[in-house]
Design a protein around this motif. Structure first.
Motif: not given
Length: 616
Positions: A338-342, A361-373
């Motif tokens: 659901n894209d809610e913060e955690i 418990y059945n879900d994931y926490a995710y984070k997108i990090i730019p990595a240009d090099t």
């Protein structure tokens, strides 16, 4: 059926006769006794006309699939003595006819007619390829073993062993054309979707203790490396190996393959095969998906061009220090569904037994990090020097990409347990190495067990377990990351990455079910042809599996192969064939999909011959 009686007799006996054709052999048998002329006069005024009416009735029943036979049995009759050294089975396999349905749709016979049109070939290349493929699925063995069991198939193909071996040379010479032909014609069975392509490598061992020697070309001076070489075996065997690269689509159907010497760096195999696939598919755009070992800087850079994209597993441990700080920082994590913060803290500490937290418990926490090099992701590239040698060096280029890091209590638990088990085993092995007390033998690598050892002084005997290193690695348990140049949602990108297991399943099927190794061939061209046969078998199996899935009747690999193997029939006095197999859910699924009517108890020779002719 016809009427038979001796016209010379005053009181002839009327019989119903039938002719049976079984292959090239024709037999006429009395299948029913109607009675003597005098006996039939008791029930009819015209015995001859009565007999003709009975024959007409039986012919109609026979055409509708019903027939009545009178078979005499002598339980004292012995089996005829033959010159054969061992007794063989009289059962014939008909399960392969389901495979023949798919094989025919691939139009492989047309391919071999084309490539052998200018050759003086006296044998049927298509027939050899066909039964080598069936045997790889149903009865995997050496080429001679396959030749020795050809009489176990209903068609009983007449193939000479020397022709079977010579065919392998023809197949290898036309390997690229053959792979393209299979891909193009697989559209006749299943609509192919090449929007995502998965790539991975494995290796296969040989029953040999020596690697192939290098050969120098007398004209060009080129060094030709033998195919069987010592390398890092996936099965930790001390035998020479060859390396296979395989590309498949999102449904697990293979697209193409390549074979290399066993000591080849697998990262160097991806781009050449991709270039072949690009030609094969008409320069279509696709997403390249692979594990971290096949996600080097060169590969990512190649798939950042031409409208292509990539999704590759990214090692969290190899990220730069700045990137690692972002990974372990609690901020900016979101729930995948659901894209809610955690926060990571909440993901690690919530009460998983509370029903309120079941969705979390059945879900994931995710984070997108730019990595240009390239430095951010710890990538290496293969640098080619003027002398032709290559060396792996740290990549310093720029590449617009993102790293998606995930963490989940449920799905990471198994991963964490697996990682901890592996690490504990490595620590136990590291403790044993402490007894060596030789600093020269303790060279640390990123995945080497010796990384857990450190020297506390200049004394060579002062090696101890590096507990700081062990605790450092424990931090990464449960984290998973992928790197990509796509701007799509994290949910869609991770869904694509999760299908990578299917390519491992392809290798498992070839090694476990098809017995692709050990390989009993020596010449490189015949080794490559052997794996082309294995590839064909895998393609046909996957196409059948997808057809069954599309029909809402999923069947496991073992159940499907076991069913096809057990579908044998027995010839009863050259009159009919009796099934020597039972019904099953798998057989019902196959019949529902292919409709070959191979779920009967009895078959007339014409019934089976029609199926064979249908695909010839």
């Amino acid at each position: 059926m016809k009427l038979y009686y001796d016209k010379r007799l005053k009181d002839p006996t009327y019989y119903i006769q039938q002719g049976f054709r079984n292959g090239k052999k024709t037999t006429t048998k009395n299948i029913k006794r109607l009675g003597k002329h005098s006996e039939l006069l008791k029930i009819t005024d015209d015995p001859l006309q009565y007999a003709k009416e009975e024959i007409k009735k039986m012919n109609e029943e026979y055409r509708s699939g019903r027939s009545e036979f009178t078979i005499s049995l002598d339980f004292n009759e012995r089996i005829p003595s033959l010159d054969a050294l061992s007794t063989s089975s009289n059962t014939l396999n008909v399960g392969y006819l389901y495979l023949k349905d798919i094989y025919a749709k691939l139009n492989i016979s047309d391919f071999f007619k084309s490539v052998t049109s200018d050759l003086k070939v006296t044998y049927d290349c298509n027939k050899i390829c066909e039964f080598l493929t069936y045997a790889r699925i149903l009865d995997p063995a050496s080429k001679y073993g396959t030749y020795d069991h050809l009489d176990s198939y209903y068609e009983n193909p007449q193939i000479e062993y020397q022709h079977m071996i010579r065919f392998l040379d023809i197949l290898d010479r036309n390997s690229n054309k053959y792979l393209k032909h299979l891909f193009d014609n697989s559209e006749n069975v299943i609509q192919r979707n090449t929007s995502v392509m998965y790539y991975d490598c494995t290796n296969y061992f040989f029953e040999s203790e020596r690697a192939d020697e290098e050969v120098i070309d007398e004209v060009t001076g080129e060094i030709i490396v033998g195919l069987r070489q010592f390398g890092i075996s996936k099965e930790n065997r001390p035998n020479p190996i060859v390396e296979m690269g395989l590309i498949m689509d999102s449904r697990g159907i293979p697209i193409s393959m390549c074979i290399h010497p066993g000591n080849t760096n697998e990262q160097l195999t991806a781009i050449p095969l991709e270039k072949e696939v690009i030609k094969m598919t008409g320069n279509k755009k696709f997403i390249y998906c692979a594990d971290a070992g096949l996600g080097s800087y060169n590969i990512r850079k190649f798939n950042d061009m031409g409208g292509r994209a990539y999704i590759v597993t990214q090692s969290v441990k190899k990220l730069s220090q700045d990137m690692k700080k972002i990974v372990f920082n609690d901020s900016d994590y979101r729930i995948l569904s659901n894209d809610e913060e955690i926060t990571l803290k909440k993901m690690k500490t919530f009460d998983k037994k509370d029903k309120v937290n079941l969705n979390l418990y059945n879900d994931y926490a995710y984070k997108i990090i730019p990595a240009d090099t390239a430095v951010d992701t710890g990538l290496y590239e293969n640098k080619v020097y003027k002398n032709g040698k290559t060396r792996k060096v740290k990549a310093k280029g720029t590449l617009k990409q993102y790293v998606i890091v995930t963490f989940s209590r449920k799905f990471s638990r198994k991963m964490m347990e697996y990682q901890r088990t592996i690490r504990e085993r490595q620590i136990e092995r590291a403790k044993k190495l402490l007894k060596l007390k030789d600093p020269e033998k303790i060279k640390k690598g990123p995945n080497d067990i010796r990384r857990f050892l450190k020297n506390t002084s200049s004394d060579s005997a002062a090696y101890v377990l590096d507990m700081d290193k062990i605790h450092e690695e424990e931090k990464y348990d449960g984290f998973y990351a992928v790197a990509t140049n796509l701007d799509d949602s994290a949910k869609d990108i991770l869904a694509v990455a999760q299908n990578r297991y299917k390519i491992e399943d392809c290798f498992r099927i070839m090694k476990t079910n098809f017995d692709a190794r050990p390989v009993y061939l020596r010449k490189p061209e015949r080794i490559r042809a052997h794996f082309l046969i294995c590839y064909t078998a895998l393609l046909i199996y996957r196409l059948i599996e997808c057809k069954l899935d599309d029909n809402q009747t999923h069947v496991t690999t073992s159940n499907l192969i076991k069913t096809l193997q057990n579908m044998n029939v027995v010839n009863v006095d050259n009159i009919f064939y009796k099934s020597a197999y039972s019904g099953s859910q798998t057989l019902d699924a196959l019949e529902q999909c292919f409709k070959l009517q191979l779920n009967r108890k009895n078959y007339r020779p014409t019934d089976l011959n029609k199926i064979v002719k249908k695909f010839s």
